[in-house]
Scaffold this motif. Structure first.
Motif, PDB file in Angstrom:
ATOM      1  N   ARG A  41       0.842  -1.196   0.000  1.00  0.00           N
ATOM      2  CA  ARG A  41       0.000   0.000   0.000  1.00  0.00           C
ATOM      3  C   ARG A  41       0.877   1.246   0.000  1.00  0.00           C
ATOM      4  O   ARG A  41       1.950   1.274   0.629  1.00  0.00           O
ATOM      5  N   THR A  90      -3.775  -2.556   5.315  1.00  0.00           N
ATOM      6  CA  THR A  90      -4.577  -1.410   4.901  1.00  0.00           C
ATOM      7  C   THR A  90      -4.494  -0.352   5.987  1.00  0.00           C
ATOM      8  O   THR A  90      -4.037  -0.619   7.106  1.00  0.00           O
ATOM      9  N   ARG A 162      -9.409  -4.235   3.202  1.00  0.00           N
ATOM     10  CA  ARG A 162      -9.424  -2.846   2.726  1.00  0.00           C
ATOM     11  C   ARG A 162     -10.272  -1.984   3.664  1.00  0.00           C
ATOM     12  O   ARG A 162     -11.363  -2.360   4.081  1.00  0.00           O
ATOM     13  N   HIS A 164     -12.678   1.094   3.957  1.00  0.00           N
ATOM     14  CA  HIS A 164     -13.614   1.796   3.077  1.00  0.00           C
ATOM     15  C   HIS A 164     -13.845   3.190   3.653  1.00  0.00           C
ATOM     16  O   HIS A 164     -14.553   3.366   4.645  1.00  0.00           O
ATOM     17  N   ASP A 258      -8.411 -10.085  -3.274  1.00  0.00           N
ATOM     18  CA  ASP A 258      -8.343  -8.639  -3.041  1.00  0.00           C
ATOM     19  C   ASP A 258      -9.749  -8.068  -3.099  1.00  0.00           C
ATOM     20  O   ASP A 258     -10.641  -8.616  -3.763  1.00  0.00           O
ATOM     21  N   LEU A 260     -11.649  -3.995  -3.283  1.00  0.00           N
ATOM     22  CA  LEU A 260     -11.383  -2.574  -3.514  1.00  0.00           C
ATOM     23  C   LEU A 260     -12.713  -1.841  -3.609  1.00  0.00           C
ATOM     24  O   LEU A 260     -13.647  -2.310  -4.268  1.00  0.00           O
ATOM     25  N   TYR A 262     -14.522   1.328  -5.066  1.00  0.00           N
ATOM     26  CA  TYR A 262     -14.279   2.268  -6.162  1.00  0.00           C
ATOM     27  C   TYR A 262     -14.773   3.659  -5.786  1.00  0.00           C
ATOM     28  O   TYR A 262     -15.963   3.862  -5.521  1.00  0.00           O
ATOM     29  N   LEU A 335      -5.975  -5.797  -7.103  1.00  0.00           N
ATOM     30  CA  LEU A 335      -6.780  -4.722  -7.679  1.00  0.00           C
ATOM     31  C   LEU A 335      -6.207  -3.363  -7.299  1.00  0.00           C
ATOM     32  O   LEU A 335      -5.702  -3.179  -6.186  1.00  0.00           O
ATOM     33  N   ALA A 336      -6.313  -2.417  -8.216  1.00  0.00           N
ATOM     34  CA  ALA A 336      -5.932  -1.033  -7.937  1.00  0.00           C
ATOM     35  C   ALA A 336      -6.708  -0.115  -8.867  1.00  0.00           C
ATOM     36  O   ALA A 336      -7.143  -0.534  -9.942  1.00  0.00           O
ATOM     37  N   LEU A 343      -9.617   0.611 -13.679  1.00  0.00           N
ATOM     38  CA  LEU A 343      -9.364  -0.471 -12.736  1.00  0.00           C
ATOM     39  C   LEU A 343      -8.240  -1.341 -13.275  1.00  0.00           C
ATOM     40  O   LEU A 343      -8.248  -1.734 -14.442  1.00  0.00           O
TER      41      LEU A 343
END
Length: 363
Positions: A41, A90, A162, A164, A258, A260, A262, A335-336, A343
């Motif tokens: 990260r 994270t 992750r 949020h 993973d 993520l 958005y 994912l990133a 994406l």
């Protein structure tokens, strides 16, 4: 772009990628780090890297691709283990670092992965593993577990972890246990074992206990039930009513690697604000076809899913039916989101990274 390498490549555990021509293809590729790992990260000017036994960080100075400074040890002391050693990480934006510490077993059996073996009760692995620990993001030389807080427990293993920001909450997607039929054939058919237990999406609050190894979630019954190692028969709830429920459940053995949320605006409205999950693909769904090998999208309303998931990107496996994971052409694992809202999806079979962009009517 930076990618963690679970196996050392060119003597390094991180690969740095840069597009200098604007064609979204990396034309500079450089390697660094002296250990392999899977947690990666960017945070407050540093690149944080979760190796199998520690969390390091590197200062990133303006314009640098490979950090020029020496690594700093943020947290050490994680035990070496043969399975579930990924240290996914994270940050919450409030000065805290969260680290997954996986359980080094399937179901905390007295004799690991042995037919009919009962589970250890209480499970000793819960003291220092099988959960998520919170540390100070900017402190160095912290040691697990004494310098951390056990934020949540009862979690077998989480690669998909992750924070949020929109919900001000931590989320995790668990890898469920394996081999119900193999170890307890009198209780589970091969077909049942191929579909159970669910892969669970957790909304994680401090102090939560999600029940591993005593319980698993049956997505077909929509209920958390007792593991057979602890006297369960596939129907019995027992002590499982005291543990936290998932906020969403998926069929078994898809292998979430993973998650993520958005926050961009590039995608259409129906693909904003929710959770993308990369599914690495199963190995133990026989005699049914293997599943996973896709990226799904779950809409969110505040802190919870607002509807069923949909497949956002599929066909990574390269075939409609797979007998085993070795037949898959690609397996999504990371994912990133890019600064332009696209994406990015990584694969660990052939080492590929895709960019998925939306091109609308006005583009």
């Amino acid at each position: 772009m930076y990618a963690a390498l679970d196996n050392m490549t060119k003597g390094s555990g991180v690969v740095a990628l840069r597009d200098t021509t604007g064609d979204y293809t990396a034309d500079r590729v450089e390697y660094f780090s002296t250990a392999a790992g899977s947690g990666l990260r960017l945070h407050n000017g540093y690149l944080y890297f979760g190796t199998h036994t520690a969390v390091w960080r590197y200062r990133r100075r303006s314009g640098e691709l490979v950090p020029s400074g020496e690594k700093e040890i943020v947290v050490s002391g994680f035990a070496e283990q043969a399975t579930h050693d990924a240290k996914s990480i994270t940050f919450d934006g409030k000065g805290h670092l969260y680290v997954n510490v996986g359980a080094p077993s399937n179901a905390c059996m007295e004799e690991t992965r042995t037919k009919g073996s009962p589970g250890q009760d209480p499970c000793p692995q819960l003291k220092t593993r099988a959960g998520i620990w919170r540390f100070e993001a900017d402190a160095l030389q912290q040691v697990h577990p004494e310098d951390g807080t056990r934020y949540a427990t009862g979690i077998r293993n989480v690669n998909a972890l992750r924070w949020h920001d929109g919900a001000s909450n931590l989320y995790a997607v668990q890898h469920g246990r394996d081999q119900l039929h193999t170890f307890f054939p009198e209780l589970y058919t091969q077909k049942e074992s191929a579909q159970l237990p669910a892969e669970e999406v957790f909304k994680v609050d401090q102090g939560d206990n999600f029940g591993w190894p005593y319980c698993y979630y049956d997505w077909m019954q929509d209920e958390k039930v007792l593991m057979p190692e602890y006297g369960g028969d596939g129907q019995m709830v027992g002590r499982c009513d005291q543990f936290e429920e998932p906020v969403q459940a998926f069929p078994g053995h898809w292998a979430p690697n993973d998650v993520l949320f958005y926050t961009g605006t590039r995608f259409p409205e129906q693909y904003r604000g929710g959770a993308y999950i990369a599914w690495h693909g199963s190995w133990n769904r026989a005699p049914l076809p293997q599943q996973g090998y896709k990226v799904t999208y779950s809409p969110f309303d505040g802190a919870r899913p607002a509807g069923d998931y949909k497949v956002f990107a599929g066909d990574f496996a390269g075939a409609d039916t797979l007998a085993g994971p070795g037949e898959a052409e690609y397996r999504p694992t990371g994912l990133a989101v890019g600064p332009e809202g696209s994406l990015y999806v990584s694969d660990d079979t052939q080492g590929r990274i895709w960019r998925i962009a939306y091109v609308g009517a006005n583009d």
